[in-house]
Scaffold this motif. Structure first.
Motif, PDB file in Angstrom:
ATOM      1  N   TYR A 189       0.850  -1.199   0.000  1.00 45.28           N
ATOM      2  CA  TYR A 189       0.000   0.000   0.000  1.00 45.28           C
ATOM      3  C   TYR A 189       0.883   1.246   0.000  1.00 45.28           C
ATOM      4  O   TYR A 189       0.694   2.170  -0.795  1.00 45.28           O
ATOM      5  N   VAL A 193      -8.324   4.601  -1.468  1.00 41.62           N
ATOM      6  CA  VAL A 193      -8.109   5.818  -0.684  1.00 41.62           C
ATOM      7  C   VAL A 193      -8.113   7.041  -1.594  1.00 41.62           C
ATOM      8  O   VAL A 193      -8.687   8.087  -1.257  1.00 41.62           O
ATOM      9  N   VAL A 222       0.974   3.971  -3.017  1.00 40.51           N
ATOM     10  CA  VAL A 222       0.299   5.229  -2.742  1.00 40.51           C
ATOM     11  C   VAL A 222       1.129   6.416  -3.234  1.00 40.51           C
ATOM     12  O   VAL A 222       0.582   7.474  -3.573  1.00 40.51           O
ATOM     13  N   VAL A 262     -11.780   7.793  -2.540  1.00 35.07           N
ATOM     14  CA  VAL A 262     -12.519   8.351  -1.404  1.00 35.07           C
ATOM     15  C   VAL A 262     -12.131   9.806  -1.160  1.00 35.07           C
ATOM     16  O   VAL A 262     -13.004  10.676  -0.967  1.00 35.07           O
ATOM     17  N   LEU A 263     -10.840  10.104  -1.178  1.00 36.19           N
ATOM     18  CA  LEU A 263     -10.398  11.482  -0.930  1.00 36.19           C
ATOM     19  C   LEU A 263     -10.815  12.412  -2.061  1.00 36.19           C
ATOM     20  O   LEU A 263     -11.125  13.591  -1.826  1.00 36.19           O
ATOM     21  N   ILE A 284      -6.145  -0.924  -2.222  1.00 29.72           N
ATOM     22  CA  ILE A 284      -6.452  -0.021  -1.108  1.00 29.72           C
ATOM     23  C   ILE A 284      -5.936   1.380  -1.405  1.00 29.72           C
ATOM     24  O   ILE A 284      -6.603   2.381  -1.121  1.00 29.72           O
ATOM     25  N   ILE A 288      -1.927   7.447   6.957  1.00 28.12           N
ATOM     26  CA  ILE A 288      -2.615   6.155   7.071  1.00 28.12           C
ATOM     27  C   ILE A 288      -1.615   5.010   6.936  1.00 28.12           C
ATOM     28  O   ILE A 288      -1.640   4.048   7.709  1.00 28.12           O
ATOM     29  N   PRO A 311      -3.012   9.919   2.994  1.00 28.04           N
ATOM     30  CA  PRO A 311      -2.703   8.504   2.722  1.00 28.04           C
ATOM     31  C   PRO A 311      -1.360   8.052   3.281  1.00 28.04           C
ATOM     32  O   PRO A 311      -1.203   6.879   3.648  1.00 28.04           O
TER      33      PRO A 311
END
Length: 440
Positions: A40, A183, A44, A186-187, A179, A207, A204
């Motif tokens: 992740y 993210v 990211v 969603v953001l 994931i 997170i 992120p």
């Protein structure tokens, strides 16, 4: 005859404690969750580079800023062989558990550093310097994670279900990628574009750092593998010298990885750009197709891994090699002309089903090639080198062929690499029958 004297001081006992199914699953789960967090954090960076590029570099051309972040991404990729070497040595000397904890700790520091670093307007040139340093830590971490986690999952699983359990390495790898994508979506839906550019891109990474702490806690409770416990503490020679005594195994790792990793990066990370740049689809359609195919691809891994426990590793690899050699050009050529969402989905899904013959079992095959004392190093180092050469350059080479007006040349390049790997699959022994892992 009492064999206790052959065990290292401080090992569990002269008679190793028999692991229960629940303890194995708990350890495998803890190792897998950490793997997911690492991937992740790795993905990211690419997912949010559009938003944080302006924060770390001088104002000016957006393309130049993105190129700078892409170059730093590549630096992280080049660190993976070093991570495979250092963490492999550490795992083979201090234990799989110790190396996996060190790996996730490095990733935590890297993500936290990116999340908290001041921008270029605040600290000037030190902003990109900190970004490079953070990415170096992440490159070391993910480079060491593969070989160590492949070794750990393979050694922790029982002989009868080794393919099934080791397949969860790619389940967690793909889930980490999904994931990161989730993210981002969603953001994008909850924050304004201005907020994302200003501070939202840091979320992120925070997170990721917090999840790494959780993964570190879970990994503290993992059991060490019996294979490692049985190895004498004092090596007779350096690990690299011992590794060089296994040239056939090293070349096997390189050969079986070459075609598989190129196919994987072609149909996952590059495919989203291919659908937009070549097929002509919208970014939203490309994103949803990528997410849907990746999710199903993830679900397939344990099925194929379990199948390898029944029929062997070699037939699965050969199936990937044959189908990949025969159908790569037809799939990519047909995809070029597709105009519908479902058409693109089914073609990419067909390609990923083929690639599953490599991704689901490549970790266990490599682990089964090497003796315990150099297993993590033997798996991690040649794999990381091969991925950097073939996987890391996949997107660049594909775009080079396209810019030269010879895009179909890339299709044949992928086909040729898979065909080379097929030669390895045909000539190698089935590691399920000739495994060097002894845990039971």
């Amino acid at each position: 005859m009492d064999n206790s004297s052959t065990l290292p001081a401080g090992s569990a006992a002269a008679s190793p404690k028999v692991k229960t199914t629940s303890s194995r699953i708990k350890s495998i789960f803890s190792g897998s969750v950490g793997n997911m967090v690492e991937w992740y954090d790795w993905y990211v960076y690419a997912a949010f580079s559009l938003y944080f590029a302006k924060a770390f570099f001088p104002k000016g051309d957006t393309t130049a800023q993105l190129l700078n972040t892409a170059a730093i991404f590549a630096v992280g990729f080049l660190m993976r062989p070093i991570g495979g070497w250092l963490m492999g040595l550490y795992a083979d000397r201090k234990g799989r558990k110790a190396a996996l904890m060190a790996s996730v700790l490095l990733m935590c520091f890297g993500s936290l550093l990116i999340a908290l670093s001041p921008g270029y307007e605040t600290i000037g040139v030190w902003a990109p310097v900190l970004l490079v340093f953070a990415r170096l830590l992440q490159g070391l971490s993910v480079g060491g994670e593969y070989g160590t986690s492949a070794t750990y999952l393979s050694e922790m699983a029982t002989k009868e279900r080794r393919g099934f359990f080791s397949s969860f390495q790619y389940v967690t790898l793909i889930s980490g990628q999904l994931i990161a994508l989730g993210v981002l979506i969603v953001l994008q839906q909850t924050l304004t574009e201005e907020q994302l550019y200003s501070w939202g891109w840091r979320i992120p990474f925070v997170i990721g750092a917090l999840c790494a702490v959780v993964a570190l806690y879970l990994r503290r409770g993992m059991e060490e593998t019996e294979s490692f416990k049985k190895v004498k503490t004092e090596p007779k020679e350096s690990a690299m010298r011992t590794l060089m005594r296994h040239p056939k195994e090293l070349m096997t790792v390189v050969g079986l990885t070459m075609g598989g990793t190129l196919a994987f990066y072609t149909y996952t990370t590059y495919m989203q750009k291919y659908l937009v740049n070549t097929v002509g689809m919208s970014i939203s359609d490309s994103t949803t197709i990528s997410a849907a195919t990746l999710f199903l691809f993830m679900c397939i891994q344990p099925l194929v891994g379990g199948l390898s426990d029944k029929v062997g590793r070699r037939p699965i690899l050969i199936a990937f090699g044959v189908l990949g050699t025969l159908f790569t050009v037809p799939i990519l050529t047909t995809l070029h002309t597709i105009t519908t969402w479902w058409g693109a989905f089914f073609l990419i899904m067909a390609a990923l089903i083929i690639v599953s013959g490599y991704t689901s079992i490549n970790a266990v095959v490599k682990a089964e090639l090497f003796p315990t004392e150099i297993r993590a190093l033997g798996v991690g180092l040649p794999y990381a080198l091969t991925v950097s050469i073939f996987g890391g350059t996949a997107e660049y080479i594909a775009l080079w062929f396209k810019s030269a007006g010879m895009e179909t040349g890339y299709y044949w390049y992928v086909t040729a690499c898979i065909a080379c790997s097929l030669l390895v699959y045909v000539t190698m022994k089935d590691t399920r029958k000739h495994s060097r892992i002894e845990t039971d």
